[in-house]
Design a protein around this motif. Structure first.
Motif, PDB file in Angstrom:
ATOM      1  N   GLY A 150       6.586  32.633  56.132  1.00 23.17           N
ATOM      2  CA  GLY A 150       6.035  33.244  57.394  1.00 23.17           C
ATOM      3  C   GLY A 150       4.674  34.134  57.421  1.00 23.17           C
ATOM      4  O   GLY A 150       3.969  33.850  58.313  1.00 23.17           O
ATOM      5  N   HIS A 151       4.596  34.668  56.113  1.00 24.55           N
ATOM      6  CA  HIS A 151       3.179  35.725  56.246  1.00 24.55           C
ATOM      7  C   HIS A 151       2.017  34.603  56.197  1.00 24.55           C
ATOM      8  O   HIS A 151       2.151  33.371  55.489  1.00 24.55           O
ATOM      9  N   SER A 169       9.286  42.937  54.763  1.00 26.42           N
ATOM     10  CA  SER A 169       8.215  42.481  54.009  1.00 26.42           C
ATOM     11  C   SER A 169       6.801  42.969  54.807  1.00 26.42           C
ATOM     12  O   SER A 169       6.822  42.752  55.996  1.00 26.42           O
ATOM     13  N   ASP A 173      -1.700  40.301  56.437  1.00 26.84           N
ATOM     14  CA  ASP A 173      -1.812  39.875  57.788  1.00 26.84           C
ATOM     15  C   ASP A 173      -1.398  40.749  58.949  1.00 26.84           C
ATOM     16  O   ASP A 173      -1.542  40.466  60.222  1.00 26.84           O
ATOM     17  N   ALA A 175       1.523  41.980  59.537  1.00 27.59           N
ATOM     18  CA  ALA A 175       2.782  41.801  60.032  1.00 27.59           C
ATOM     19  C   ALA A 175       3.989  42.582  58.972  1.00 27.59           C
ATOM     20  O   ALA A 175       3.818  42.395  57.936  1.00 27.59           O
ATOM     21  N   ARG A 177       7.556  41.658  58.521  1.00 28.17           N
ATOM     22  CA  ARG A 177       8.494  40.619  58.914  1.00 28.17           C
ATOM     23  C   ARG A 177      10.012  41.152  58.505  1.00 28.17           C
ATOM     24  O   ARG A 177      10.176  41.587  57.229  1.00 28.17           O
ATOM     25  N   TRP A 179      13.797  39.672  57.481  1.00 25.81           N
ATOM     26  CA  TRP A 179      14.565  38.529  57.261  1.00 25.81           C
ATOM     27  C   TRP A 179      16.125  38.784  57.000  1.00 25.81           C
ATOM     28  O   TRP A 179      16.480  39.756  56.335  1.00 25.81           O
ATOM     29  N   PRO A 186      13.967  34.199  59.539  1.00 23.01           N
ATOM     30  CA  PRO A 186      13.393  35.338  59.777  1.00 23.01           C
ATOM     31  C   PRO A 186      14.231  36.058  61.217  1.00 23.01           C
ATOM     32  O   PRO A 186      14.502  35.136  62.053  1.00 23.01           O
ATOM     33  N   HIS A 188      12.927  39.056  62.701  1.00 21.13           N
ATOM     34  CA  HIS A 188      11.953  39.898  63.661  1.00 21.13           C
ATOM     35  C   HIS A 188      10.469  39.976  62.946  1.00 21.13           C
ATOM     36  O   HIS A 188      10.369  39.700  61.789  1.00 21.13           O
ATOM     37  N   CYS A 189       9.458  39.964  63.937  1.00 25.41           N
ATOM     38  CA  CYS A 189       8.045  40.200  63.342  1.00 25.41           C
ATOM     39  C   CYS A 189       7.556  41.362  64.144  1.00 25.41           C
ATOM     40  O   CYS A 189       7.451  41.261  65.350  1.00 25.41           O
ATOM     41  N   GLU A 191       4.103  43.312  64.503  1.00 24.22           N
ATOM     42  CA  GLU A 191       2.645  43.296  64.202  1.00 24.22           C
ATOM     43  C   GLU A 191       2.203  44.875  64.505  1.00 24.22           C
ATOM     44  O   GLU A 191       1.600  45.243  65.780  1.00 24.22           O
TER      45      GLU A 191
END
Length: 323
Positions: A150-151, A169, A173, A175, A177, A179, A186, A188-189, A191
Motif C-alpha cells: 500500500g505504501h 506503519s 510517502d 502516510a 497506514r 492494517w 488496510p 485506514h490511511c 496523510e
C-alpha cells in the motif's frame, strides 16, 4: 576502530535484553555492541564499565533496527534479519542463531530494513523497509507468510496497537497506514502532511516516528510531531519542536521525543514542551526506556556519536556508554 570511524559513527538502534541487565546498540558500520547496564550502574563502576562487553560486526550495512524477544536479539541489516541468542551473547558467542530474508520481488536491489515489531497475538515478526512493503514472518517456522502492500515509498517505522490487533506503519510517502493483522487488510490511511496544523512543506512529508497507546497515536518527521485521537482520526495536539523527530514514546503522563538537535524533549499531552534535556550527540536517532527491571530503570539515547547517553533520572544525563 580508528579515530576517523569513531568521529563519523552514528547509533541507529537499541534494544534491552529480556532481563533488563544488558543493552544492545547498532551503528552505521553494521556493528552491534552489548553493554552491561548492571556493571555500568553499579556503585563501584569504573570507566571500563561504560565500554561494551562485546562488539561484533553483524551486517554489511547499517543496523537500522534491533528488537528483543524473550530469548533472542533480532537485528536488521540490508535486506536480512539475524537472530542472536541473548544467552550466547552474554557468553560472548557471536554466531547467529538464524538469518532470514523476506521474499523480495526483485533480486537486484537489497532494500534496507528500517523497522521491526513483534505481534504478540500470533508470535509473528513484522518488518518494513526499502521495498515499500510490510513482510510478516511466522517466528515458529521462520517462514514469511504475508506481504502488506500500500505504501508508495519506503517504510520508516512500525508500531502495534495491541487491543485491536492493528499494525501501524509510516513512510516516506507521508502516510500512516493502519492494517488489521488478522486479515492483513488496510483499515485506514492518514496523510499527515495534508493537515494544515501538522504540515511543514519545507521539511517534506515523510513520517519517521510512530507510537501508539490504546486510543492515541504519536507521529512526526517532516510534519510536526503530533498526537492523534485514533477514533476520530484527528490531531488533538501539535508539538512546537523545531527539527524532524525520529523517535517518540509515551511515558506515564509525558511524551518523550528525539530528533534533529541535541535534546530529549519532554512534552505534555496538551501540546506544551515541558523540558529539553541536553545530550552528548549533536543529533539524535534513538531513545529507549528500560522499564522491565526497576533496578536498572534507565532511558538511553543515541545519535550522531559513538556515545550513548544514560539517564537514571529522566531529567539529566547520568553518564555515557561508548562504542
Amino acid at each position: 576502530m580508528g579515530p576517523v570511524e569513531l568521529l563519523h559513527m552514528s547509533v541507529f538502534s537499541q534494544s534491552f535484553s529480556p532481563c533488563g541487565r544488558f543493552l544492545a546498540a547498532g551503528n552505521n558500520y553494521g556493528e552491534i555492541a552489548v553493554f552491561s547496564l548492571s556493571a555500568a550502574l553499579s556503585p563501584d563502576a569504573s570507566e571500563g564499565s561504560q565500554k561494551p562487553i562485546l562488539n561484533f560486526t553483524a551486517h554489511d550495512g547499517p543496523v537500522f533496527s534491533l528488537l528483543s524477544t524473550d530469548t533472542h536479539l533480532l537485528s536488521a541489516g540490508n535486506g536480512e534479519i539475524s537472530a542472536w541468542s541473548w544467552a550466547e551473547l552474554i557468553k560472548k558467542n557471536t554466531k547467529a542463531a538464524w538469518t532470514r530474508k523476506p521474499n523480495y520481488e526483485t533480486s537486484l536491489e537489497i532494500p534496507e530494513i528500517n523497522a521491526m515489531i513483534i505481534n504478540p497475538k500470533d508470535n509473528s515478526l513484522t518488518v518494513g523497509g526499502g521495498d515499500n512493503n510490510i513482510h510478516i514472518m511466522d517466528m515458529e517456522t521462520g517462514i514469511f507468510k504475508s506481504v502488506l502492500k500500500g505504501h508508495t515509498d519506503y517504510i520508516h517505522c512500525l508500531c502495534f496497537k495491541e487491543r485491536e490487533g492493528e499494525i501501524l506503519s509510516g513512510g516516506e510517502d507521508g502516510a500512516v497506514r493502519i492494517w488489521d493483522s488478522r486479515t492483513n487488510r488496510p483499515v485506514h490511511c492518514i496523510e499527515v502532511f495534508k493537515y494544515e496544523e501538522c504540515a511543514r512543506p519545507q521539511f517534506g512529508k515523510w513520517i519517521s516516528c510512530l507510537a501508539t497507546d490504546s486510543d492515541w497515536m504519536l507521529c512526526g518527521g517532516g510534519p510536526s510531531l503530533s498526537l492523534w485521537h485514533l477514533r476520530s482520526m484527528s490531531p488533538t495536539s501539535v508539538f512546537p519542536l523545531p527539527g524532524c523527530q525520529r523517535e517518540a514514546v509515551f511515558y506515564q503522563d509525558l511524551i518523550m521525543s528525539v530528533g534533529e538537535g541535541p535534546n530529549v524533549s519532554h512534552c505534555l499531552h496538551g501540546g506544551t514542551v515541558k523540558a529539553q534535556i541536553p545530550c552528548s550527540p549533536s543529533s539524535l536517532n534513538t531513545l529507549a526506556l528500560n522499564l522491565k527491571n526497576t533496578e536498572h530503570r534507565v532511558m538511553t539515547v543515541g545519535g550522531s556519536s559513538h556515545q550513548i547517553d544514560v539517564f537514571t533520572n529522566f531529567s539529566y544525563r547520568a553518564f555515557s556508554l561508548s562504542f
